[in-house]
Every structure is written in structure tokens, then in C-alpha cells.
Design an enzyme around this catalytic site. Structure first.
Site, PDB file in Angstrom:
ATOM      1  N   SER A  12       0.846  -1.191   0.000  1.00 47.73           N
ATOM      2  CA  SER A  12       0.000   0.000   0.000  1.00 47.73           C
ATOM      3  C   SER A  12       0.880   1.238   0.000  1.00 47.73           C
ATOM      4  O   SER A  12       2.007   1.211   0.512  1.00 47.73           O
ATOM      5  CB  SER A  12      -0.889   0.005   1.252  1.00 47.73           C
ATOM      6  OG  SER A  12      -1.499   1.264   1.439  1.00 47.73           O
TER       7      SER A  12
ATOM      8  N   TYR B 275      -1.510   0.033  10.255  1.00 49.05           N
ATOM      9  CA  TYR B 275      -1.575  -0.461   8.881  1.00 49.05           C
ATOM     10  C   TYR B 275      -0.313  -0.079   8.107  1.00 49.05           C
ATOM     11  O   TYR B 275       0.279  -0.918   7.394  1.00 49.05           O
ATOM     12  CB  TYR B 275      -2.811   0.111   8.189  1.00 49.05           C
ATOM     13  CG  TYR B 275      -3.024  -0.412   6.787  1.00 49.05           C
ATOM     14  CD1 TYR B 275      -3.465  -1.716   6.573  1.00 49.05           C
ATOM     15  CD2 TYR B 275      -2.787   0.396   5.674  1.00 49.05           C
ATOM     16  CE1 TYR B 275      -3.665  -2.203   5.287  1.00 49.05           C
ATOM     17  CE2 TYR B 275      -2.988  -0.086   4.390  1.00 49.05           C
ATOM     18  CZ  TYR B 275      -3.428  -1.378   4.201  1.00 49.05           C
ATOM     19  OH  TYR B 275      -3.626  -1.858   2.923  1.00 49.05           O
TER      20      TYR B 275
END
Length: 253
Positions: A151, A164
Site C-alpha cells: 500500500s 496499517y
């Protein structure tokens, strides 16, 4: 867009295959001729995927699926999966480590320990366990390909995204080390940043966003599939899916 490769006769393992990008990667790899080992917690989503793959096979004669309902926090289950793949196919050609969770968007000091630990368990530890389980199988392929989903959060490290972002940065470090270990082998290992996509995780992270402004998961999946091609030469890089380009990591001075 890079053409979809012919994956006939190749065996592909896709995690998080019951929805979103993973679902469409699995579906498109099967349509390209692969036998897809589809892994996810949600049985209903896997069955829907299987129905679609069977329908495509009836039309074209291409692609099959083996469904594996598995929670990736079951680390022993990941180990058994590698053994089962070896027993049936003796090798693995493609790994797509796609499964992951967001956790929460919150100040780092407000993140509960159990939430942080689950994000790390699913996104990092399970990915490492999966790599460990299938690395010998990918080495037995004539052109093993590993696609590790990451990501942009791994690099932007924005406020409130700490768990995250940290998990995806760790996953990229794992993949880069693995790529360096195997650079003289036929195995190619790359990370992928899919970019903003119309998925449930994106909606969780940006609840006020209009999903119609984002590309559909099928569109992003189509841009990722070429990384499974036996003709691929790149390894140890990050692939920006929306731009369809590789990014070289900067080495320290």
C-alpha cells in the site's frame, strides 16, 4: 495496458480471494488458464468465485479452482497448505499474498493492543508464514512468481494510520529481502501498491468518499496479472498498479 499472459498449466495461490482485488485476480488468472488455489475466510465468497470460474471454463475450457477456507491467523493451517500443495501439484508457480486488514484509523496512542496485534498477525506474520510455506514450491517452478500486496501507506505514513502503515512497510521489507535472496533463481518477487480502489477496506478507511470515483477491483486486478507472466524479468521492486510502472527502492548511501 500490458497484455494478460497465458497462464495455462500454471498453479496460482491467491489469498483474500473471496472479495475485492483478490477475488478478481483469482477470477482473471483462472480465465488466463491457471488452476487457482483460492484462500479466504468467507466460504460464501469462495463459492461465488468458484461458480464464476466454472462458468468461464464451460465457455472457454480454461481455468479451474480449488477452494481453501482458511483464517490466516491459523499459522499451522498455512504450514499444512504448503504441504498439501506439494502433495497434489509438486510445485507452485504463482503466489498472490493479497489478504490483509485495515485495523483502525486512530491516533497511535489510542490503538488497542489487541487491534494492533491482529493487524500484525494477519498482515505481517501470516505473510511471512505463507512465504516460508511456499518458498520451496516456488523454487520448483520453472518461473515462480510472487506478488505481495502492499500500500502507499507504507511510504506516506500519515497521521492515524500507524498500525496499517507499519504492517505494510514490514511486508515490503520481507519481500525485498526474499527477492534479494532469490535474485539468481528463476523466482521473481515484487510488491504491488494497488492505489485507491473501490473495495470494502477503502470504504472503511474513507467512509465519506464516493466509491464511483475509484477504479473497480477488476480493473486493478487486470493491471496486476502481468506480474505473474513467465516472461517477467523484474524482481525486488514495487509496482504502482494504477500507473502500471515499477519503482526502484532507494538503497542507503
Amino acid at each position: 495496458m500490458i497484455p494478460t499472459p497465458d497462464l495455462s498449466g500454471r498453479v496460482a495461490l491467491v489469498t483474500g480471494a473471496s472479495r475485492g482485488i483478490g477475488y478478481h485476480i483469482a477470477k482473471q488468472m483462472a480465465a488466463a488458464g491457471a488452476h487457482v488455489i483460492a484462500v479466504a475466510r468467507t466460504v460464501g465468497g469462495l463459492e461465488e468465485l468458484d461458480d464464476e470460474i466454472k462458468a468461464e471454463n464451460a465457455r472457454t475450457g480454461k481455468g479451474e479452482a480449488t477452494l481453501v477456507p482458511l483464517d490466516l491467523t491459523d499459522m499451522a493451517g498455512i504450514d499444512r497448505l504448503g504441504g498439501a500443495i506439494h502433495e497434489r501439484w509438486k510445485k507452485l508457480d504463482i503466489l498472490v499474498a493479497n489478504a490483509g486488514i485495515l485495523g483502525v484509523i486512530a491516533p497511535i496512542g489510542h490503538v488497542e493492543a489487541k487491534v494492533f496485534e491482529k493487524v500484525m498477525a494477519v498482515n505481517v506474520t501470516a505473510t511471512w508464514r505463507l512465504i516460508r510455506s511456499v518458498d520451496p514450491l516456488l523454487r520448483l517452478s520453472d518461473a515462480g512468481r510472487a506478488i505481495i500486496m502492499s500500500s502507499g501507506a507504507a511510504h506516506s505514513a500519515k497521521a492515524f494510520w500507524a498500525p496499517y502503515a507499519a504492517s505494510k512497510a514490514a511486508v515490503e521489507a520481507l519481500a525485498r529481502s526474499w527477492a534479494d535472496e532469490t535474485k539468481n533463481l528463476p523466482l521473481r518477487v515484487n510488491c504491488v501498491n494497488p492505489g485507491g480502489t473501490r473495495t470494502a477496506m477503502r470504504a472503511q478507511a474513507f467512509p465519506g468518499e464516493n466509491p464511483e470515483t475509484l477504479p473497480h477491483p477488476a480493473e486493478i486486478a487486470a493491471k496486476i496479472i502481468p506480474l505473474a507472466s513467465p516472461a517477467l524479468t523484474e524482481t525486488g521492486l514495487r509496482y504502482e498498479a494504477r500507473q502500471e510502472r515499477f519503482v526502484t527502492y532507494r538503497m542507503p548511501e
